[in-house]
Design an enzyme around this catalytic site. Structure first.
Site, PDB file in Angstrom:
ATOM      1  N   HIS A   1      88.300  49.590 -69.213  1.00  0.00           N
ATOM      2  CA  HIS A   1      87.079  48.812 -68.990  1.00  0.00           C
ATOM      3  C   HIS A   1      86.047  49.728 -68.356  1.00  0.00           C
ATOM      4  CE1 HIS A   1      84.323  45.735 -67.622  1.00  0.00           C
ATOM      5  NE2 HIS A   1      85.034  44.802 -68.235  1.00  0.00           N
TER       6      HIS A   1
ATOM      7  N   ARG B   1      76.691  42.919 -66.819  1.00  0.00           N
ATOM      8  CA  ARG B   1      75.802  43.595 -67.771  1.00  0.00           C
ATOM      9  C   ARG B   1      75.164  42.599 -68.748  1.00  0.00           C
ATOM     10  NH1 ARG B   1      79.420  47.049 -70.590  1.00  0.00           N
ATOM     11  NH2 ARG B   1      81.141  46.258 -69.321  1.00  0.00           N
TER      12      ARG B   1
END
Length: 545
Positions: free
Chosen positions: A320, A340
């Site tokens: 990740h 994000r």
């Protein structure tokens, strides 16, 4: 503020924030992505992999750490096990108490099966619990399972098994409804419409979330439903499965169980066995930190492999892109992709937006590794990293957005004096997900009769890269499918009296013939962090010393 040398580094980000908010980095071309992955993704480092010398995948490559476990000594000598002394008899044995295991148990019990759910920690101690960002499903008017399929299949580098991807995306809307009906508190508009957002690699807003506690909320609901079915589902916790048992026909028909507190061995006999043991982050491939829970040690892959089950994409892991890189206490902890998707951008030490924040996970992870290796990372005494400019979120959506939408992220950092509403955070890739695993078909069958696998322990659903939100979907979709299938076939299977561990004996002969050396035993069961001091965990039967 950070209160140290990082304050000056963070000021550069703040000074350029207004300009960076207006700047939209172009998406990378297919060629640029391939080049970035080839040069910087951990899966492409040849010396970190080795060829398997024995087993169904002999000749294929696997991470060095996984290969050691797949080819290690069994924990017990088969000759010393009395398979006539049965401790548990059941229709369906489910190994693993996360999202896949509980979903399978629920559906098998609905079909009338007597279920034994065995988990080495507690029900819910699983990667499912730690998932944050959400679960994908194409259930809005501007979306479709076909579009979801294209995103998922392409995002996985076209390596996914088409029938598995098809099942994943087509079952998704009904799974969301099932979870909602069970009581999962999804984020909703005042009129009851579910809120959906983008994730990396998605072409539509199809991420359903429960703030940033999505996995915990789903796991809470599945755990409660499992316990509500205590009449049909027996839970045995703090007990690890360490070996599968077969019958004279070569069918899976049970498992050897070990109480991880006392070391006592128990024998479970079943008509159908479902492995739902989750991932492998606690193997710490290549020394990476991990976002995974304490029990994620690839046990299911080891047991299935020793029993003759084929693996698929065992050499593919997901790192990740945004694991916490500062402070030490939360190194590797997941910083959800939802940060994000809400607008926070990735920034290097020069204050530059160097990549689109919602590229696929493997691309963004590789991008961060590139920035650090080429000297554009932010140096610190924990882990060199890049910035994730979280204050952008409230600059875009208004004050209060962070506490409303990602409270877990705020709480994780504020206890160390970092207010993500006002300060950017440092991130670096963390070992997050096992893309590959035991090969299955669309009803979760392996090549070993009566052995099913569901969730992160399986391979083929995500190809060689997983999109955000497809893990929670995977564990529930295929956990349910495994339970439904077990609920069908158990009725035509008789409990066998001819139990054996012949496959373990054969495996040991294969080890000897291949001259595999070393004292490692498997499955690993629990990770160790004694740093050379075996006294630390000498009293833990499940610990690998």
């Amino acid at each position: 503020m950070y209160g140290n040398y990082l304050d000056e580094a963070a000021k550069i980000v703040a000074e350029k924030r207004e300009a960076n908010l207006k700047f939209e980095h172009a998406r990378l071309t297919a060629e640029e992505k391939d080049d970035l992955l080839l040069k910087f993704h951990p899966d492409r480092i040849k010396e970190q992999f080795t060829e398997l010398k024995i087993g169904p995948n002999k000749g294929q490559k696997a991470p060095i750490e996984l290969a050691e476990m797949l080819q290690a000594k069994p924990r017990l000598e088969p000759e010393k096990i009395d398979l006539n002394h049965i401790d548990y008899e059941t229709d369906v044995l489910v190994i693993g108490g996360g999202g896949a295991g509980t979903s399978a148990s629920i559906m098998a019990s609905e079909a009338g099966a007597k279920v034994l759910l065995v988990t080495k920690l507690r029900v819910g101690d699983a990667n499912t619990m730690m998932a944050e960002g959400g679960i994908q499903a194409a259930d809005k008017p501007n979306d479709s399972p076909a579009q979801h399929y294209l995103d998922c299949y392409g995002g996985g580098h076209f390596d996914g098994k088409p029938e598995l991807v098809y099942t994943l995306v087509n079952k998704a809307p009904s799974v969301i409804k099932w979870l909602n009906d069970l009581g999962v508190e999804f984020d909703k508009m005042p009129d009851g419409t579910m809120v959906t957002t983008h994730g990396g690699g998605t072409s539509r807003k199809r991420m359903h979330a429960c703030k940033d506690y999505s996995g915990a909320e789903i796991m809470r609901t599945l755990r409660d439903e499992t316990f509500n079915r205590a009449k049909d589902i027996t839970v045995v916790d703090f007990t690890a499965a360490i070996e599968l048992i077969k019958n004279d026909k070569g069918e899976a028909c049970g498992a050897l169980l070990m109480n991880i507190e006392t070391g006592e061995i128990r024998i479970a006999k079943a008509k159908v066995v479902i492995i739902a043991t989750g991932g492998a982050g606690r193997m710490h491939y290549q020394g990476f930190p991990t976002s995974n829970h304490y029990g994620a040690t690839a046990d299911g892959l080891v047991m299935a492999y020793r029993a003759g089950a084929k693996l698929l994409y065992q050499d593919s892991l997901q790192y990740h892109p945004t694991g916490a890189a500062y402070p030490t206490q939360i190194l590797g902890k997941l910083v959800t992709e939802k940060v994000r998707s809400l607008g926070a951008k990735l920034i290097n030490k020069d204050g530059e937006v160097y990549i689109h924040p919602l590229e696929t996970r493997d691309v963004n992870a590789s991008g961060i590794i590139r920035e650090v290796r080429e000297g554009r990372g932010v140096k610190n005494d924990v882990q060199d990293a890049v910035w994730l400019d979280t204050p952008m979120i409230e600059a875009i959506h208004g004050e209060g957005t962070i506490l409303k939408s990602i409270p877990a992220m705020y709480n994780m950092f504020i206890k160390y004096g970092i207010d993500i509403r006002k300060e950017p955070i440092l991130v670096y890739p963390t070992l997050h997900y096992q893309n590959g695993g035991v090969e299955i078909d669309k009803t979760c069958h392996t090549n070993v009769p009566n052995l099913l696998v569901a969730g992160e322990a399986s391979g083929g659903v995500h190809g060689t890269n997983r999109l955000m939100g497809n893990s929670l979907l995977d564990v529930v979709v295929f956990g349910r499918e495994a339970g439904i299938e077990a609920g069908k076939i158990f009725k035509n299977i008789k409990l066998s009296d001819k139990l054996n561990l012949d496959h373990v004996k054969a495996f040991e002969k294969e080890r000897a013939a291949a001259k595999i050396e070393g004292d490692a035993v498997s499955p690993k069961v629990l990770p160790t962090y004694h740093h050379g001091n075996p006294e630390f965990d000498k009293d833990i039967p499940g610990a690998t010393l």
